[in-house]
Design a protein around this motif. Structure first.
Motif, PDB file in Angstrom:
ATOM      1  N   ARG A  57      -6.381  86.146  28.268  1.00 23.71           N
ATOM      2  CA  ARG A  57      -5.900  85.898  29.634  1.00 23.71           C
ATOM      3  C   ARG A  57      -4.922  84.731  29.656  1.00 23.71           C
ATOM      4  O   ARG A  57      -3.824  84.829  30.212  1.00 23.71           O
ATOM      5  CB  ARG A  57      -7.076  85.634  30.578  1.00 23.71           C
ATOM      6  N   GLU A  61      -1.027  84.751  30.704  1.00 27.55           N
ATOM      7  CA  GLU A  61      -0.578  83.980  31.866  1.00 27.55           C
ATOM      8  C   GLU A  61       0.564  83.027  31.516  1.00 27.55           C
ATOM      9  O   GLU A  61       1.468  82.832  32.323  1.00 27.55           O
ATOM     10  CB  GLU A  61      -1.738  83.173  32.456  1.00 27.55           C
ATOM     11  N   GLU A 110       3.631  79.930  34.644  1.00 32.29           N
ATOM     12  CA  GLU A 110       2.200  80.053  34.898  1.00 32.29           C
ATOM     13  C   GLU A 110       2.005  80.011  36.405  1.00 32.29           C
ATOM     14  O   GLU A 110       2.481  79.086  37.075  1.00 32.29           O
ATOM     15  CB  GLU A 110       1.424  78.931  34.220  1.00 32.29           C
ATOM     16  N   ASP A 113      -2.996  81.320  39.583  1.00 28.78           N
ATOM     17  CA  ASP A 113      -3.736  82.157  40.537  1.00 28.78           C
ATOM     18  C   ASP A 113      -3.306  81.897  41.976  1.00 28.78           C
ATOM     19  O   ASP A 113      -4.086  82.058  42.908  1.00 28.78           O
ATOM     20  CB  ASP A 113      -5.250  81.945  40.395  1.00 28.78           C
TER      21      ASP A 113
END
Length: 148
Positions: A57, A61, A110, A113
């Motif tokens: 992950r 990312e 990046e 989120d």
């Protein structure tokens, strides 16, 4: 001088993506090398996430690459970030394989989120023998690859 803050302990992953004797690294576009150095993909292990899944992950990312697999776990290290941040990182270090073509350099970001503005990155390949330039002890287990 005041008392030192308590150090927090965190679980992290470090990713060595290697191809043809080259190591994939990145730099932060908006920060000087003197502040953040050259890094490999790395980050926190989320609650309930395996270190292997966290490695894949985090690598995706930070690089934008999606065709990666875990080649092997190289080991674990501990790194004290003080005085930059009062944190002791327990790091799971992985060698990853890449299964897609890349350029020598490419922009990435990046997204965090969506919790903060994107961090602009530039990914690029360096000779494995130059991995000593990695910041904050990130090159600690590179010898496990270099000795193959």
């Amino acid at each position: 001088m005041g008392a030192m803050p308590d150090k927090i302990n965190t679980s992290k992953v470090l990713c060595y993506i290697v191809r043809d004797g080259q190591l994939l690294v990145f730099r932060h576009v908006d920060y000087d090398l003197e502040h953040v150095g050259i890094q490999v993909p790395a980050g926190s292990i989320r609650q309930g996430e395996s270190p292997e899944d966290a490695a894949l992950r985090e690598a995706h990312e930070e690089t934008g690459l999606s065709q990666l697999s875990v080649a092997r776990k190289l080991g674990e290290t501990t790194y004290d970030l003080s005085p930059y941040r009062y944190e002791i990182q327990h790091r799971h270090v992985f060698q990853l394989r890449i299964h897609e073509p890349t350029k020598q350099r490419w922009p990435s970001q990046e997204l965090h989120d969506g919790q903060q503005p994107p961090t602009r990155l530039e990914c690029f390949w360096i000779p494995l023998r130059n991995a000593h330039v990695l910041q904050a002890g990130q090159g600690a287990l590179i010898c496990a690859i270099a000795e193959e």
